[in-house]
Design a protein around this motif. Structure first.
Motif, PDB file in Angstrom:
ATOM      1  N   PHE A   2      51.965  38.393   2.712  1.00  0.00           N
ATOM      2  CA  PHE A   2      51.862  36.843   2.214  1.00  0.00           C
ATOM      3  C   PHE A   2      50.423  36.728   1.439  1.00  0.00           C
ATOM      4  O   PHE A   2      49.487  37.203   1.945  1.00  0.00           O
ATOM      5  CB  PHE A   2      51.547  36.154   3.552  1.00  0.00           C
ATOM      6  N   ASP A   3      50.470  35.849   0.556  1.00  0.00           N
ATOM      7  CA  ASP A   3      49.546  35.530  -0.101  1.00  0.00           C
ATOM      8  C   ASP A   3      48.961  34.175  -0.324  1.00  0.00           C
ATOM      9  O   ASP A   3      50.043  33.520  -1.238  1.00  0.00           O
ATOM     10  CB  ASP A   3      49.697  36.473  -1.555  1.00  0.00           C
ATOM     11  N   TYR A   4      48.274  33.553   0.028  1.00  0.00           N
ATOM     12  CA  TYR A   4      48.037  32.094   0.021  1.00  0.00           C
ATOM     13  C   TYR A   4      47.660  31.566  -1.201  1.00  0.00           C
ATOM     14  O   TYR A   4      47.776  30.289  -1.500  1.00  0.00           O
ATOM     15  CB  TYR A   4      46.978  31.770   0.943  1.00  0.00           C
ATOM     16  N   LYS A   5      47.280  32.326  -2.206  1.00  0.00           N
ATOM     17  CA  LYS A   5      47.054  32.060  -3.575  1.00  0.00           C
ATOM     18  C   LYS A   5      48.157  31.874  -4.155  1.00  0.00           C
ATOM     19  O   LYS A   5      48.217  30.921  -5.261  1.00  0.00           O
ATOM     20  CB  LYS A   5      46.281  33.327  -4.255  1.00  0.00           C
ATOM     21  N   THR A   6      49.552  32.151  -3.864  1.00  0.00           N
ATOM     22  CA  THR A   6      50.750  31.784  -4.498  1.00  0.00           C
ATOM     23  C   THR A   6      50.979  30.221  -4.020  1.00  0.00           C
ATOM     24  O   THR A   6      52.071  29.709  -4.610  1.00  0.00           O
ATOM     25  CB  THR A   6      51.840  32.586  -3.975  1.00  0.00           C
ATOM     26  N   ILE A   7      50.461  29.732  -3.350  1.00  0.00           N
ATOM     27  CA  ILE A   7      50.667  28.323  -2.817  1.00  0.00           C
ATOM     28  C   ILE A   7      49.904  27.386  -3.870  1.00  0.00           C
ATOM     29  O   ILE A   7      48.471  27.533  -3.799  1.00  0.00           O
ATOM     30  CB  ILE A   7      50.326  27.840  -1.393  1.00  0.00           C
ATOM     31  N   SER A   8      50.421  26.449  -4.601  1.00  0.00           N
ATOM     32  CA  SER A   8      49.812  25.737  -5.490  1.00  0.00           C
ATOM     33  C   SER A   8      49.012  24.556  -4.831  1.00  0.00           C
ATOM     34  O   SER A   8      49.251  24.452  -3.582  1.00  0.00           O
ATOM     35  CB  SER A   8      50.851  25.055  -6.514  1.00  0.00           C
ATOM     36  N   GLU A   9      48.077  23.978  -5.584  1.00  0.00           N
ATOM     37  CA  GLU A   9      47.493  22.732  -4.637  1.00  0.00           C
ATOM     38  C   GLU A   9      48.124  21.739  -4.601  1.00  0.00           C
ATOM     39  O   GLU A   9      48.049  21.027  -3.541  1.00  0.00           O
ATOM     40  CB  GLU A   9      46.359  22.327  -5.869  1.00  0.00           C
ATOM     41  N   GLU A  42      62.993  35.684  -1.599  1.00  0.00           N
ATOM     42  CA  GLU A  42      61.984  35.085  -1.980  1.00  0.00           C
ATOM     43  C   GLU A  42      61.916  33.628  -1.370  1.00  0.00           C
ATOM     44  O   GLU A  42      60.650  33.478  -1.119  1.00  0.00           O
ATOM     45  CB  GLU A  42      62.488  34.772  -3.476  1.00  0.00           C
ATOM     46  N   ARG A  43      62.884  32.795  -1.114  1.00  0.00           N
ATOM     47  CA  ARG A  43      62.924  31.647  -0.331  1.00  0.00           C
ATOM     48  C   ARG A  43      62.313  31.753   1.068  1.00  0.00           C
ATOM     49  O   ARG A  43      61.558  31.060   1.402  1.00  0.00           O
ATOM     50  CB  ARG A  43      63.857  31.087  -0.439  1.00  0.00           C
ATOM     51  N   SER A  44      62.759  32.901   1.837  1.00  0.00           N
ATOM     52  CA  SER A  44      61.992  33.382   2.961  1.00  0.00           C
ATOM     53  C   SER A  44      60.777  33.506   3.030  1.00  0.00           C
ATOM     54  O   SER A  44      59.833  32.984   3.917  1.00  0.00           O
ATOM     55  CB  SER A  44      62.839  34.365   3.690  1.00  0.00           C
ATOM     56  N   ILE A  45      60.036  34.330   1.998  1.00  0.00           N
ATOM     57  CA  ILE A  45      58.634  34.733   1.839  1.00  0.00           C
ATOM     58  C   ILE A  45      57.874  33.302   1.499  1.00  0.00           C
ATOM     59  O   ILE A  45      56.841  33.221   2.149  1.00  0.00           O
ATOM     60  CB  ILE A  45      58.490  35.580   0.835  1.00  0.00           C
ATOM     61  N   GLN A  46      58.556  32.397   0.651  1.00  0.00           N
ATOM     62  CA  GLN A  46      57.717  31.286   0.449  1.00  0.00           C
ATOM     63  C   GLN A  46      57.554  30.409   1.584  1.00  0.00           C
ATOM     64  O   GLN A  46      56.424  30.085   2.159  1.00  0.00           O
ATOM     65  CB  GLN A  46      58.403  30.477  -0.827  1.00  0.00           C
TER      66      GLN A  46
END
Length: 209
Positions: free
Chosen positions: A18-25, A191-195
């Motif tokens: 998991f990479d929180y940087k992939t979560i947009s502002e 992909e959706r599960s990981i998001q």
């Protein structure tokens, strides 16, 4: 990070990705009301009840419920109880169970039929999440003192009022159903599960005890 949890090696590997940087502002702003709700409950030593709601309770709401419960356990946020429901009951789509199994969950089918019932274990010593399709007001779900989290725009639009909910928060996800029976099906469900997982872990990582 918490490391003393009895997760399977596969689930540990998934969580480590998991990479929180992939979560947009923009997404972080959408997630903020849920963080605030959980934080207030924790500070008051109240139970936290999350009811994740989608139209058919077949895909996104199940993924959200299971990952939210796993995240609460991972970050040692106690007294968190996650549920899911739909505006109608159908069945948990089998690819959801297969996706979660591939990502490290232990899944047992405990009842067959048109609406199978699954026991989904995220840790060796914790009780399983019971997964099956139901409406959000089903007797299996809480009647009061919960937050309704709308995981699809259709449910958000068709549920102007949810009885018993202290708060309603739309956190919508794209439906992987669009890729059913295509060569991309497995990839898009993963992909959706990981998001969903990454966002739920981000939410619980922000909770101060």
């Amino acid at each position: 990070m918490i490391t003393n949890k009895r997760f399977s090696p596969e689930l540990k590997k998934t969580i480590a990705s998991f990479d929180y940087k992939t979560i947009s502002e923009e997404r972080k702003i959408i997630l903020e009301p849920l963080i605030e709700y959980i934080q207030n409950k924790v500070l008051n030593n109240d139970e936290v009840r999350l009811n994740l709601i989608c139209t058919h309770n077949s895909r996104r709401s199940h993924l959200s419920q299971i990952w939210a419960q796993t995240a609460a356990y991972y970050f040692d946020i106690n007294k968190v109880f996650c549920y899911s429901g739909g505006t109608e009951a159908t069945a948990m789509f089998p690819v959801v169970a297969k996706t979660l199994s591939n990502q490290g969950f232990q899944i047992q089918t405990i009842a067959e039929g048109n609406n199978p019932v699954y026991a989904i274990k995220y840790s060796e010593n914790e009780p399983p999440v019971i997964g099956f399709s139901k409406t959000y007001e089903d007797d299996f779900n809480p009647k009061s003192e919960f937050v309704a989290i709308l995981t699809c725009s259709q449910a958000d639009g068709s549920c102007p009022f949810i009885a018993g909910a202290e708060k309603r928060i739309p956190i919508t996800f794209e439906d992987p159903k669009a890729f059913d029976n295509t060569p991309q099906q497995a990839e898009k469900y993963q992909e959706r599960s990981i998001q969903i997982a990454t966002e739920m872990f981000y939410v619980f990582s922000k909770i101060k005890k």
